[in-house]
Design a protein around this motif. Sequence first.
Motif, PDB file in Angstrom:
ATOM      1  N   PHE A   6       0.844  -1.192   0.000  1.00 14.43           N
ATOM      2  CA  PHE A   6       0.000   0.000   0.000  1.00 14.43           C
ATOM      3  C   PHE A   6       0.890   1.256   0.000  1.00 14.43           C
ATOM      4  O   PHE A   6       0.764   2.141  -0.857  1.00 14.43           O
ATOM      5  CB  PHE A   6      -0.850  -0.086   1.269  1.00 14.43           C
ATOM      6  CG  PHE A   6      -1.914   0.951   1.432  1.00 14.43           C
ATOM      7  CD1 PHE A   6      -1.963   2.096   0.660  1.00 14.43           C
ATOM      8  CD2 PHE A   6      -2.899   0.765   2.397  1.00 14.43           C
ATOM      9  CE1 PHE A   6      -2.955   3.040   0.834  1.00 14.43           C
ATOM     10  CE2 PHE A   6      -3.895   1.705   2.582  1.00 14.43           C
ATOM     11  CZ  PHE A   6      -3.912   2.842   1.802  1.00 14.43           C
ATOM     12  N   LEU A   7       1.813   1.320   0.959  1.00 14.49           N
ATOM     13  CA  LEU A   7       2.678   2.489   1.113  1.00 14.49           C
ATOM     14  C   LEU A   7       3.633   2.631  -0.075  1.00 14.49           C
ATOM     15  O   LEU A   7       3.907   3.744  -0.532  1.00 14.49           O
ATOM     16  CB  LEU A   7       3.476   2.375   2.412  1.00 14.49           C
ATOM     17  CG  LEU A   7       4.208   3.629   2.898  1.00 14.49           C
ATOM     18  CD1 LEU A   7       3.223   4.780   3.089  1.00 14.49           C
ATOM     19  CD2 LEU A   7       4.940   3.345   4.197  1.00 14.49           C
ATOM     20  N   LEU A   8       4.119   1.506  -0.578  1.00 14.32           N
ATOM     21  CA  LEU A   8       5.050   1.521  -1.707  1.00 14.32           C
ATOM     22  C   LEU A   8       4.397   2.117  -2.953  1.00 14.32           C
ATOM     23  O   LEU A   8       5.001   2.936  -3.666  1.00 14.32           O
ATOM     24  CB  LEU A   8       5.546   0.098  -2.000  1.00 14.32           C
ATOM     25  CG  LEU A   8       6.601  -0.048  -3.103  1.00 14.32           C
ATOM     26  CD1 LEU A   8       7.878   0.688  -2.711  1.00 14.32           C
ATOM     27  CD2 LEU A   8       6.902  -1.521  -3.373  1.00 14.32           C
ATOM     28  N   ILE A   9       3.161   1.713  -3.233  1.00 10.14           N
ATOM     29  CA  ILE A   9       2.434   2.247  -4.387  1.00 10.14           C
ATOM     30  C   ILE A   9       2.232   3.748  -4.235  1.00 10.14           C
ATOM     31  O   ILE A   9       2.454   4.531  -5.167  1.00 10.14           O
ATOM     32  CB  ILE A   9       1.069   1.527  -4.548  1.00 10.14           C
ATOM     33  CG1 ILE A   9       1.281   0.060  -4.909  1.00 10.14           C
ATOM     34  CG2 ILE A   9       0.225   2.209  -5.618  1.00 10.14           C
ATOM     35  CD1 ILE A   9       0.008  -0.775  -4.843  1.00 10.14           C
ATOM     36  N   LEU A  35     -12.447   8.503  -9.525  1.00 11.10           N
ATOM     37  CA  LEU A  35     -13.263   8.643  -8.319  1.00 11.10           C
ATOM     38  C   LEU A  35     -14.567   7.853  -8.446  1.00 11.10           C
ATOM     39  O   LEU A  35     -15.019   7.221  -7.490  1.00 11.10           O
ATOM     40  CB  LEU A  35     -13.568  10.119  -8.046  1.00 11.10           C
ATOM     41  CG  LEU A  35     -12.429  10.949  -7.459  1.00 11.10           C
ATOM     42  CD1 LEU A  35     -12.797  12.427  -7.455  1.00 11.10           C
ATOM     43  CD2 LEU A  35     -12.082  10.492  -6.048  1.00 11.10           C
ATOM     44  N   ILE A  36     -15.162   7.896  -9.630  1.00 12.22           N
ATOM     45  CA  ILE A  36     -16.415   7.155  -9.858  1.00 12.22           C
ATOM     46  C   ILE A  36     -16.182   5.652  -9.749  1.00 12.22           C
ATOM     47  O   ILE A  36     -16.967   4.931  -9.123  1.00 12.22           O
ATOM     48  CB  ILE A  36     -17.014   7.524 -11.231  1.00 12.22           C
ATOM     49  CG1 ILE A  36     -17.502   8.986 -11.215  1.00 12.22           C
ATOM     50  CG2 ILE A  36     -18.167   6.593 -11.589  1.00 12.22           C
ATOM     51  CD1 ILE A  36     -17.940   9.518 -12.560  1.00 12.22           C
ATOM     52  N   VAL A  37     -15.073   5.177 -10.332  1.00 11.42           N
ATOM     53  CA  VAL A  37     -14.730   3.751 -10.250  1.00 11.42           C
ATOM     54  C   VAL A  37     -14.497   3.344  -8.795  1.00 11.42           C
ATOM     55  O   VAL A  37     -14.938   2.280  -8.343  1.00 11.42           O
ATOM     56  CB  VAL A  37     -13.475   3.439 -11.101  1.00 11.42           C
ATOM     57  CG1 VAL A  37     -12.935   2.050 -10.789  1.00 11.42           C
ATOM     58  CG2 VAL A  37     -13.808   3.544 -12.581  1.00 11.42           C
ATOM     59  N   LEU A 189      -7.399  -1.931  -6.206  1.00  9.22           N
ATOM     60  CA  LEU A 189      -7.920  -0.968  -7.173  1.00  9.22           C
ATOM     61  C   LEU A 189      -8.052   0.405  -6.523  1.00  9.22           C
ATOM     62  O   LEU A 189      -7.671   1.425  -7.117  1.00  9.22           O
ATOM     63  CB  LEU A 189      -9.292  -1.441  -7.681  1.00  9.22           C
ATOM     64  CG  LEU A 189     -10.063  -0.474  -8.587  1.00  9.22           C
ATOM     65  CD1 LEU A 189      -9.304  -0.245  -9.891  1.00  9.22           C
ATOM     66  CD2 LEU A 189     -11.468  -0.999  -8.870  1.00  9.22           C
ATOM     67  N   ALA A 190      -8.563   0.436  -5.287  1.00  7.79           N
ATOM     68  CA  ALA A 190      -8.741   1.706  -4.585  1.00  7.79           C
ATOM     69  C   ALA A 190      -7.400   2.368  -4.275  1.00  7.79           C
ATOM     70  O   ALA A 190      -7.235   3.577  -4.473  1.00  7.79           O
ATOM     71  CB  ALA A 190      -9.526   1.471  -3.292  1.00  7.79           C
ATOM     72  N   VAL A 191      -6.437   1.571  -3.806  1.00  8.55           N
ATOM     73  CA  VAL A 191      -5.114   2.110  -3.466  1.00  8.55           C
ATOM     74  C   VAL A 191      -4.408   2.659  -4.703  1.00  8.55           C
ATOM     75  O   VAL A 191      -3.847   3.762  -4.682  1.00  8.55           O
ATOM     76  CB  VAL A 191      -4.234   1.022  -2.803  1.00  8.55           C
ATOM     77  CG1 VAL A 191      -2.775   1.474  -2.715  1.00  8.55           C
ATOM     78  CG2 VAL A 191      -4.759   0.695  -1.423  1.00  8.55           C
ATOM     79  N   PHE A 192      -4.437   1.905  -5.786  1.00  8.56           N
ATOM     80  CA  PHE A 192      -3.782   2.361  -7.013  1.00  8.56           C
ATOM     81  C   PHE A 192      -4.443   3.641  -7.523  1.00  8.56           C
ATOM     82  O   PHE A 192      -3.762   4.584  -7.939  1.00  8.56           O
ATOM     83  CB  PHE A 192      -3.844   1.278  -8.096  1.00  8.56           C
ATOM     84  CG  PHE A 192      -3.211   1.699  -9.391  1.00  8.56           C
ATOM     85  CD1 PHE A 192      -1.828   1.662  -9.554  1.00  8.56           C
ATOM     86  CD2 PHE A 192      -3.988   2.155 -10.447  1.00  8.56           C
ATOM     87  CE1 PHE A 192      -1.232   2.075 -10.734  1.00  8.56           C
ATOM     88  CE2 PHE A 192      -3.408   2.566 -11.636  1.00  8.56           C
ATOM     89  CZ  PHE A 192      -2.024   2.524 -11.780  1.00  8.56           C
ATOM     90  N   SER A 193      -5.769   3.688  -7.458  1.00 12.56           N
ATOM     91  CA  SER A 193      -6.509   4.840  -7.980  1.00 12.56           C
ATOM     92  C   SER A 193      -6.215   6.105  -7.164  1.00 12.56           C
ATOM     93  O   SER A 193      -5.938   7.158  -7.738  1.00 12.56           O
ATOM     94  CB  SER A 193      -8.009   4.558  -7.976  1.00 12.56           C
ATOM     95  OG  SER A 193      -8.312   3.466  -8.821  1.00 12.56           O
ATOM     96  N   ILE A 194      -6.265   5.995  -5.831  1.00 11.93           N
ATOM     97  CA  ILE A 194      -6.015   7.194  -5.014  1.00 11.93           C
ATOM     98  C   ILE A 194      -4.554   7.618  -5.135  1.00 11.93           C
ATOM     99  O   ILE A 194      -4.241   8.807  -5.138  1.00 11.93           O
ATOM    100  CB  ILE A 194      -6.399   6.967  -3.526  1.00 11.93           C
ATOM    101  CG1 ILE A 194      -6.311   8.279  -2.727  1.00 11.93           C
ATOM    102  CG2 ILE A 194      -5.529   5.912  -2.869  1.00 11.93           C
ATOM    103  CD1 ILE A 194      -7.206   9.375  -3.167  1.00 11.93           C
ATOM    104  N   SER A 195      -3.631   6.660  -5.285  1.00  8.72           N
ATOM    105  CA  SER A 195      -2.217   7.001  -5.444  1.00  8.72           C
ATOM    106  C   SER A 195      -1.987   7.736  -6.758  1.00  8.72           C
ATOM    107  O   SER A 195      -1.211   8.693  -6.823  1.00  8.72           O
ATOM    108  CB  SER A 195      -1.357   5.732  -5.394  1.00  8.72           C
ATOM    109  OG  SER A 195      -1.483   5.088  -4.151  1.00  8.72           O
TER     110      SER A 195
END
Length: 297
Positions: A6-9, A35-37, A189-195
Amino acid sequence: MKDFSFLLILVSLSLLGILFPEFFANLKPLILPLLIVIMLSMGLTLTPEDFKEIARKPFIVFYGALLQYTVMPLSGYLLSKLFKLPPELLVGVVLVGSAPGGTASNLITYLSRGDLSYSISMTTTSTLLSPLFTPLWTYVLAGKYVEVPFLSMFETTLKIVIVPVLLGMVLRYFLRYQINKVEKFLPFLAVFSISLIIAVIFALNSKLLKELSFLVLSVVLIHNVLGFLLGYLFGLLAGLDKRKVKALSIEVGMQNSGLSTVLALKYFSKVSALPSAIFSLSQNLIGVVLSLFFRRL
């Protein structure tokens, strides 16, 4: 997913956003679809039962909204006075503190394993109350009335938060077996998107980062941290369960900085928009790091 991954991404994409601002700035149109996804994927984890307690205890939602519209504007004003910020910057800090909750708070709550239904309810409620409280606090503390574009804000909340979440819940109801098989991939998916969103925000503000003064940065960071901390403490004082305390902390600490930026530019000056721009960076970064801690509670 593991907290280290999580932190690395997050760190990797944030650094890339700083190192290659032109490339990531061009990805700005992706922020809204991402954000929608994200909200759709969160909806896939919810059921109508998750909202039943909120419906039985609506006062806890208004309690969150009350904190949102007292802790943040008042602490922003007091910090500005304490650090003796010039009037234009004081206005900017008050304005971002008087904004409603931001949609990113729902994602950070999800990553923190907080009460997502509570978070969504508070974001929607604070948005509905914003035409009253945002102008009120800006007028009382900064001495000027601002007009909140309520209809466009509500439309955005509807498109980004409410509709995708409801669609996700409907899909879960009809495709429960298929959803259960992919549910474990949703946090990634959420972590990659917010990053990726944070990388784009860093890229768009690359010039700002080079021009920051230590004073303004300090005030905004303390303001932001106070929101998270006081939201958490007031949640404990109210006797909320741990999942709701997490959600309340995040909701109070994260503002609709996009709205306050627009209002600052329209009614005040570019200098007044500076605190909102910094707040946008800090709340996302602190929020994601905080979620790593909250996941362990």
